[in-house]
Scaffold this motif. Structure first.
Motif, PDB file in Angstrom:
ATOM      1  N   LYS B 174      86.882   2.690  55.848  1.00 18.30           N
ATOM      2  CA  LYS B 174      85.943   1.683  55.283  1.00 18.30           C
ATOM      3  C   LYS B 174      85.389   1.012  56.510  1.00 18.30           C
ATOM      4  O   LYS B 174      84.355   0.194  56.190  1.00 18.30           O
ATOM      5  CB  LYS B 174      86.676   0.629  54.515  1.00 18.30           C
ATOM      6  CG  LYS B 174      87.287   1.118  53.170  1.00 18.30           C
ATOM      7  CD  LYS B 174      87.630   0.060  52.660  1.00 18.30           C
ATOM      8  CE  LYS B 174      88.244   0.708  51.163  1.00 18.30           C
ATOM      9  NZ  LYS B 174      89.607   1.350  51.343  1.00 18.30           N
ATOM     10  N   THR B 381      81.361  -3.943  50.512  1.00 19.25           N
ATOM     11  CA  THR B 381      80.797  -2.832  51.374  1.00 19.25           C
ATOM     12  C   THR B 381      79.205  -2.735  51.349  1.00 19.25           C
ATOM     13  O   THR B 381      78.759  -1.938  52.312  1.00 19.25           O
ATOM     14  CB  THR B 381      81.093  -1.622  50.732  1.00 19.25           C
ATOM     15  OG1 THR B 381      80.779  -1.637  49.202  1.00 19.25           O
ATOM     16  CG2 THR B 381      82.855  -1.326  50.761  1.00 19.25           C
ATOM     17  N   ILE B 384      75.636  -6.175  55.154  1.00 21.33           N
ATOM     18  CA  ILE B 384      75.321  -5.739  56.436  1.00 21.33           C
ATOM     19  C   ILE B 384      74.793  -6.914  57.260  1.00 21.33           C
ATOM     20  O   ILE B 384      74.651  -6.551  58.642  1.00 21.33           O
ATOM     21  CB  ILE B 384      74.176  -4.498  56.541  1.00 21.33           C
ATOM     22  CG1 ILE B 384      73.136  -4.672  55.538  1.00 21.33           C
ATOM     23  CG2 ILE B 384      74.938  -3.176  55.885  1.00 21.33           C
ATOM     24  CD1 ILE B 384      72.030  -4.011  55.458  1.00 21.33           C
ATOM     25  N   ARG B 421      79.206  -1.260  60.229  1.00 20.91           N
ATOM     26  CA  ARG B 421      78.496  -0.774  59.071  1.00 20.91           C
ATOM     27  C   ARG B 421      77.254  -0.204  59.486  1.00 20.91           C
ATOM     28  O   ARG B 421      76.712   0.887  58.949  1.00 20.91           O
ATOM     29  CB  ARG B 421      78.611  -1.896  58.176  1.00 20.91           C
ATOM     30  CG  ARG B 421      77.645  -1.812  56.776  1.00 20.91           C
ATOM     31  CD  ARG B 421      78.653  -1.337  55.885  1.00 20.91           C
ATOM     32  NE  ARG B 421      77.866  -1.024  54.539  1.00 20.91           N
ATOM     33  CZ  ARG B 421      77.823  -0.006  53.948  1.00 20.91           C
ATOM     34  NH1 ARG B 421      78.795   0.896  54.341  1.00 20.91           N
ATOM     35  NH2 ARG B 421      76.996   0.171  52.786  1.00 20.91           N
TER      36      ARG B 421
END
Lengths: 540, 540
Positions: B174, B381, B384, B421
């Protein structure tokens, strides 16, 4: 803190004025150097100034507003100079085909264990909060060797610029910090003798020539020759480290003092010391190899033969690389670290070594240190880069992985630049007011009426066209504030608008770098031509 | 380790081939995305592969050849992509006039204490080896506030790209690491309302548009409006944090689930939850302000008035900055950190939020976590970049210095980009073999006879002329080895020499980027023209 800081800033300001005058008057170099040294001292003291008033007035809970001992913040101007230096260095490294890698700031404790001898006590450990035992990296070499072993790559030419950590007694005025940058270039791989070694010295010469650090010399020696000297002179196995460290002081102390240390402090027989003395006082160029080869008792030693063969190759390659004029074969260079196995080198500033008074003072201060050992970072004020060949370090990790001693290690050679020293040398030659830390090219000014949204619109148009632009973050800023922002940040161009200009569809373009920029109105430019006109002027 | 690693590398290689095919065939986006996700997983597993065989064969002492849990090495190709990303981001920051500063990797422990709420348990402490208590930095915001307070500067616009440390449970797949990069842009200073705030959002839009991360939206909200909503809805003071955190889950859960959490888990009265529900489900553009202003019970609250006035200004400025198309006013955005005092924002990938199945899975996994709290880094998730206004943080340090509460604090607003990320998004779109990590432009080849010194001579001439050059570090290298070095390192040009060429005073120049470069002889160039000719070709 405020007062003390203010005073320091004032002193530095006055010194800057004096330095400008001295330079304008073309004063003697040594006079300027003295003032520069004073300024550096003031600057580091200012940098190290650490919120002393934190606990002076306790009303509510107090938080210490300071940085940990031996660490510092870098201001925008520091960073600007540092990044210029890094860029110069990286360009050299990349010209030689190097890539860069990155490793974590902390390693498993056992990765560092047994690599640094006595200095292991300086390693920072992380607190045991459950899980693995970790330590902050002490240098970049051991993590590099761990990386090479772990990734299983057979060869790599890499550079790494990163911070390392040593729980040393900080001496800010000497540039000794607990957190400091290292900048390493290493070539790992099974190559033919001395080809990468000579290239590392060439890289050192390119880097130091391009940075504004002054004259330097790269001292050279070879571990195998040094070992052979100790062997043929009759140094007992268990005294080699201690005697080697004594020899290393020959750059700061006369032979008589070093001999005394060997015999009186370290218990070496006088005739053994004398035999060492006939070798380690030698220094010169490639011709020194002939002197060594003329000594049959030395050349009977296998290690000596290997070392001399290596150095012959080195000098041939160094001649092709045009670096012979920068190197000095110096039989007293020993270098502290255990892991070197072949050539060793160290770049020193020649100005420093020409100052016997300073050198002696440093050496005698070092002698007084608790351990009785010369503290390298203190005595070697002239050292700005160092390195050598270490063929067994990767093997230590590979061996432990494979369960076999020394198998499949990757031979390495490298050089590490003393960044803090280089940084302070370069910084001392720069005037603070000449350093432009930002990249801003244009400042949008409305002398009156605010015109915030119009200033925003112009900034947007300039950003869209890749032009670095700022404006005052006020709805109705004062003109003086806007002008002084241009001055403080050394912004070369101003776009000036008023209600008149808006109505006529024009802007004024003013060169703020010109003298008396606040006088006069600047050039009248059609608003539609603004971007093109600015691009043209910025390129000029 | 070797086998496992090899297998992973093989799998990745096969996947790359398949991906190339899919792209060539213009396959469906979702199919490609699936394969890319698999590849990312394999890559992080490969990266996390940590010398498992260390203790499998004990003969001599074993050293674990691995990196600490939650950390990783970056290879040359990783670094190359990372540095491209940093360069893009820094260009944007500098276009807006930002400078950069640097702070130590560890701070005095008390500087970090009381800043991160429950997450304080994730702070890494250094071992007490005598002296001050220190901790690794947890983010770049608190060290920035400490720096501003300590240096006494009234204003600064700075960026800082550096590693931060969190003793979190790592989840490499992740992208959650214990050591990871943050990239922050902040504007500190006493400015007029919303001018720097709007610029931060503009900076976020510029950065994310220029990086190849896909479609995104910047969600906006205002702490004062949120506080007002809780106040007028009748949330008890002591429940505000918990309710706020429940509201924050509305991007992943339907209102019914969030309402249930508020009433059943957190003991809020049903009618209070329903009043909250009428507000926090609102989202849209500037027109949402009219909806809020039409609610007299909300607008009677002073905080709501301030927040709405701020947001009206924001939308005016955002329109000028051409970013209205990227923002979404989202009344459910709450953000975890205590220190925000005004506007808050968070950039999310739109693709992710369009995948309700994934989002629900993530949310339900998060629900199962021990604390019952949604783990931000796991559920979000899609996030950003994020940030907001924090006007009191610097004041916490200044107050402690001056002994007066909150006096002389410097108001701040900023944005932080989620580098890991972004890095994995950009990396997943790049094929490993297309990444050139080195800058080498020329490889000097001798097909036979070795000619080492002549190869060295040519390299020296090219280095002297600033041309990045390499050659084989062997006295007599095989031709195939030399060619494959060009291939592996994507080196575009070869200078080829043989005894014939030496005699004639020429070299062969070969374009190694051309198909079948190993065929044919290349162009014959006078040795004296070599540098000029190469410079011309390299510029083309």
């Amino acid at each position: 803190m405020g007062d003390c800081e203010e005073q320091l800033r004032k002193q530095i300001g006055e010194l800057d004025a004096r330095l400008r005058q001295l330079r304008a008057d073309k004063a003697e170099k040594s006079v300027i150097a003295g003032e520069v040294a004073t300024r550096r001292d003031l600057t580091t003291r200012l940098g190290a100034l650490t919120g002393v008033s934190a606990s002076s007035k306790k009303e509510s809970k107090t938080i210490a507003v300071k940085v940990p001992k031996g660490t510092r913040d870098y201001t925008a101007k520091d960073m600007s100079v540092r990044s210029e230096i890094f860029q110069t260095i990286v360009e050299v490294f990349e010209r030689h085909g190097a890539v860069t890698i990155d490793t974590p700031v902390f390693e498993l404790k056992e990765v560092l264990t047994g690599k640094y001898g006595e200095d292991s006590k300086l390693i920072y450990d992380l607190k045991d909060q459950g899980g693995e035992e970790c330590s902050l990296r002490y240098d970049l070499t051991v993590p590099f060797a761990r990386h090479v072993a772990m990734s299983g790559i057979p060869k790599i030419k890499r550079y790494h610029i990163a911070k390392v950590y040593r729980r040393d007694q900080p001496a800010m005025t000497k540039g000794r910090m607990r957190e400091f940058f290292q900048c390493d270039f290493d070539i790992a791989g099974p190559y033919d003798a001395m080809i990468p070694d000579a290239e590392c010295v060439r890289v050192a010469v390119e880097v130091l020539s391009q940075l504004d650090v002054g004259s330097f010399v790269v001292k050279l020696n070879h571990r195998k020759i040094l070992d052979a000297i100790f062997e043929v002179s009759g140094v007992p196995e268990d005294k080699i480290r201690a005697i080697s460290s004594a020899v290393d002081k020959l750059d700061k102390l006369p032979w008589a003092d070093v001999r005394k240390e060997m015999t009186e402090e370290k218990g070496l027989a006088g005739e053994v010391a004398d035999r060492i003395g006939t070798y380690v006082q030698l220094r010169g160029g490639p011709e020194l190899l002939e002197t060594l080869k003329a000594k049959p008792e030395l050349m009977a030693n296998a290690k000596a033969q290997e070392g001399v063969a290596d150095m012959e190759l080195f000098f041939r390659y160094a001649a092709i690389y045009n670096v012979l004029g920068y190197v000095s074969f110096d039989m007293s260079l020993a270098r502290g670290l255990d892991y070197y196995t072949g050539i060793i080198y160290e770049a020193v500033l020649v100005e420093e070594s020409e100052r016997p008074v300073v050198a002696q003072a440093a050496a005698s201060a070092a002698k007084k240190s608790k351990s009785g050992e010369v503290d390298e970072s203190q005595a070697r004020t002239g050292s700005i880069a160092a390195g050598g060949r270490y063929d067994k370090l990767v093997g230590m990790f590979v061996a432990s992985r494979r369960g076999k001693e020394g198998r499949d290690g990757v031979p390495c050679v490298g050089i590490s630049f003393g960044m803090e020293r280089i940084f302070s040398l370069v910084m001392s030659r720069r005037m603070s007011q000449d350093i432009k830390a930002n990249k801003t090219a244009v400042y949008v000014i409305a002398p009156k009426d605010g015109l915030l949204e119009e200033r925003m619109r112009i900034a947007t148009e300039l950003w869209d066209n890749g032009i670095a632009t700022e404006f005052a973050y006020k709805t109705n800023p004062r003109l003086a504030t806007q002008y002084s922002a241009c001055d403080a940040d050394v912004i070369p161009w101003a776009v000036i608008i008023g209600k008149d200009e808006l109505e006529k569809g024009v802007v004024l373009l003013k060169n703020m770098a010109e003298k008396d920029a606040s006088q006069g109105n600047g050039a009248v430019i059609q608003r539609s031509e603004m971007v093109a006109e600015l691009k043209k002027r910025l390129q000029a």
